[in-house]
Scaffold this active site. Structure first.
Site, PDB file in Angstrom:
ATOM      1  N   TRP A 101       0.838  -1.213   0.000  1.00  0.00           N
ATOM      2  CA  TRP A 101       0.000   0.000   0.000  1.00  0.00           C
ATOM      3  C   TRP A 101       0.860   1.245   0.000  1.00  0.00           C
ATOM      4  O   TRP A 101       0.529   2.235  -0.665  1.00  0.00           O
ATOM      5  CB  TRP A 101      -0.978  -0.020   1.168  1.00  0.00           C
ATOM      6  CG  TRP A 101      -1.937  -1.173   1.086  1.00  0.00           C
ATOM      7  CD1 TRP A 101      -2.045  -2.214   1.961  1.00  0.00           C
ATOM      8  CD2 TRP A 101      -2.905  -1.438   0.048  1.00  0.00           C
ATOM      9  NE1 TRP A 101      -3.015  -3.090   1.537  1.00  0.00           N
ATOM     10  CE2 TRP A 101      -3.557  -2.639   0.381  1.00  0.00           C
ATOM     11  CE3 TRP A 101      -3.272  -0.769  -1.112  1.00  0.00           C
ATOM     12  CZ2 TRP A 101      -4.561  -3.196  -0.418  1.00  0.00           C
ATOM     13  CZ3 TRP A 101      -4.271  -1.313  -1.917  1.00  0.00           C
ATOM     14  CH2 TRP A 101      -4.899  -2.509  -1.570  1.00  0.00           C
ATOM     15  N   ASP A 170      -1.734   6.545   6.351  1.00  0.00           N
ATOM     16  CA  ASP A 170      -2.762   5.622   5.890  1.00  0.00           C
ATOM     17  C   ASP A 170      -3.008   4.645   7.043  1.00  0.00           C
ATOM     18  O   ASP A 170      -2.180   3.784   7.330  1.00  0.00           O
ATOM     19  CB  ASP A 170      -2.256   4.889   4.635  1.00  0.00           C
ATOM     20  CG  ASP A 170      -3.229   3.805   4.157  1.00  0.00           C
ATOM     21  OD1 ASP A 170      -4.292   3.619   4.791  1.00  0.00           O
ATOM     22  OD2 ASP A 170      -2.913   3.148   3.138  1.00  0.00           O
ATOM     23  N   LYS A 194     -12.191  -2.021   6.895  1.00  0.00           N
ATOM     24  CA  LYS A 194     -11.517  -2.902   7.849  1.00  0.00           C
ATOM     25  C   LYS A 194     -12.074  -2.706   9.260  1.00  0.00           C
ATOM     26  O   LYS A 194     -12.550  -3.651   9.852  1.00  0.00           O
ATOM     27  CB  LYS A 194     -10.006  -2.674   7.829  1.00  0.00           C
ATOM     28  CG  LYS A 194      -9.304  -3.398   6.685  1.00  0.00           C
ATOM     29  CD  LYS A 194      -9.060  -2.550   5.483  1.00  0.00           C
ATOM     30  CE  LYS A 194      -8.472  -3.342   4.328  1.00  0.00           C
ATOM     31  NZ  LYS A 194      -7.785  -2.475   3.364  1.00  0.00           N
TER      32      LYS A 194
HETATM   33  C1  LIG Z   1      -7.158  -2.037   2.225  1.00  0.00           C
HETATM   34  C2  LIG Z   1      -6.124  -1.004   2.239  1.00  0.00           C
HETATM   35  C3  LIG Z   1      -6.043  -0.013   1.239  1.00  0.00           C
HETATM   36  C4  LIG Z   1      -6.945   0.010   0.035  1.00  0.00           C
HETATM   37  O1  LIG Z   1      -8.232   0.411   0.345  1.00  0.00           O
HETATM   38  P1  LIG Z   1      -9.292   0.658  -0.841  1.00  0.00           P
HETATM   39  O2  LIG Z   1     -10.483   1.119  -0.079  1.00  0.00           O
HETATM   40  O3  LIG Z   1      -9.474  -0.632  -1.552  1.00  0.00           O
HETATM   41  O4  LIG Z   1      -8.752   1.699  -1.727  1.00  0.00           O
HETATM   42  C5  LIG Z   1      -5.067   0.952   1.372  1.00  0.00           C
HETATM   43  N1  LIG Z   1      -4.211   0.962   2.411  1.00  0.00           N
HETATM   44  C6  LIG Z   1      -4.250   0.016   3.381  1.00  0.00           C
HETATM   45  C7  LIG Z   1      -3.269   0.055   4.497  1.00  0.00           C
HETATM   46  C8  LIG Z   1      -5.206  -0.995   3.310  1.00  0.00           C
HETATM   47  O5  LIG Z   1      -5.248  -1.941   4.272  1.00  0.00           O
END
Ligand SMILES: *Cc1c(COP(=O)(O)O)cnc(C)c1O
Length: 358
Positions: A101, A170, A194
């Site tokens: 990511w 993030d 999540k």
């Molecule tokens: C799941 C995830 C993403 C991607 O999320 P989307 O909603 O599919 O864009 C980005 N960063 C992290 C750390 C993730 O776990």
């Protein structure tokens, strides 16, 4: 058969939240129709939005000089929006590269200016988080970006770097899993699927002065200020997703907030790592001990055939989502806030039996 859900995302939501949403689905607050069917301008929805805001502010102790907004497009859209809005001319954007990511965020930032990767564990297959105390972002960088929990590689920051430029995180896969000092960050974003609700929506916590960084060529819908100045109601926001976030955050408060949530998460993770460590090498977690994630626990078995068998038998035993990410293989148990201790006990039990049988 009762199913135990270890999906990485979209992931399990608290059972109480799912039941409440079901109960209110067709008739929200005695209004005669579901929240999904209400206008986003109606006071009924506005109250939902404000409750989500107030809950997040209270739970995460978000200071007054930050706004909370909801943006469609999930975390991946933030990979683009962050540099699009926050890159300053002649000032590099700095990153710590700790996994898939992070790399995707770096790729997007390169479209908007100079990028410097100042810390990385790529050479070691992302098996650890470089020491945050040794990360030295430049004081005058546009921003410094980290990924607080690496969903695919099973690593997590246990502490955060010191940073004078705005630190951007993030937190998609560990937001609201533990107390965090929001004032250390300029911007926090998280895809909701999540720990917060359904997919397709990002929660963004942004310091007010950063929301006003607006290069003239950024389209209206992609500017943070459009969201902060209109309480996320410039366009029609993902209303049902925001409603679900309001329910999940109600639940977090009911649990007793982040201190209790963190204690539960620690207990679940400790149980699982203990089972791996006690397996005499049958199960192997490749992550450096000080970087182990409490949200995504990954492990390998002696062979890929055994891993496939493990997944197959786990599904038959009522456990979902244990297959590792397609890019790395192996096994992964995502144990977000909603996953119960009972679920982890069930998994540990299964792991023991599987090891004895094989
Ligand atoms: C799941 C995830 C993403 C991607 O999320 P989307 O909603 O599919 O864009 C980005 N960063 C992290 C750390 C993730 O776990």
């Amino acid at each position: 058969m009762k199913v135990y859900n270890f999906n990485a995302g979209p992931a399990m939501l608290p059972a109480a939240v799912m039941e409440r949403a079901q109960k209110e689905f067709c008739n929200y607050a005695d209004s005669g129709c579901g929240i999904m069917e209400h206008s986003h301008r109606h006071k009924i929805f506005e109250a939902v939005l404000n409750r989500a805001n107030e809950n997040i502010r209270e739970i995460m102790n978000v200071p007054e000089n930050y706004d909370i907004v909801y943006i469609q497009g999930g975390a991946s859209m933030q990979f683009a929006m962050v540099p699009m809005n926050l890159a300053l001319p002649g000032k590099p954007m700095e990153f710590a590269d700790t996994g898939t990511w992070s790399s995707k965020a770096i790729k997007e930032a390169k479209l908007f200016g100079e990028v410097k990767v100042i810390a990385s564990s790529k050479e070691d297959k992302y098996t650890y988080i470089p020491d945050p105390a040794s990360m030295h972002p430049s004081d005058d960088a546009s921003f410094f970006h980290i990924t607080s929990n690496n969903t695919i590689f099973g690593t997590q920051y246990q502490s955060f770097p010191e940073c004078k430029c705005p630190m951007v995180a993030d937190m998609s896969s560990d937001i609201m899993s533990r107390p965090v000092d929001v004032s250390k960050f300029g911007l926090i974003y998280a895809g909701a699927q999540k720990n917060l609700g359904p997919a397709g929506l990002a929660v963004v916590i942004i310091r007010k002065d950063l929301a006003e960084r607006n290069p003239a060529n950024v389209p209206t819908i992609l500017r943070y200020s459009t969201y902060t100045q209109n309480n996320s109601l410039y366009n029609t926001p993902p209303t049902f997703g925001i409603y679900m976030v309001s329910l999940v955050t109600d639940w977090v408060k009911d649990q007793g907030g982040l201190t209790v949530i963190e204690a539960n998460n620690s207990k679940k993770a400790e149980m699982l790592y203990a089972a791996i460590d006690a397996s005499e090498g049958f199960y192997r977690n490749p992550v450096k001990a000080d970087s182990r994630s409490k949200m995504n626990v990954i492990w390998r078995l002696p062979t890929e055939e055994l891993e496939a068998e493990f997944v197959k038998e786990s599904v038959a035993a009522g456990m979902l989502g244990l297959k590792g990410h397609r890019s790395v293989g192996g096994i992964r148990a995502s144990i977000y806030n909603a996953v119960t201790l009972e679920g982890v006990e069930k998994l540990v039990d299964f792991m023991e039996k599987f090891r004895k049988n094989h």
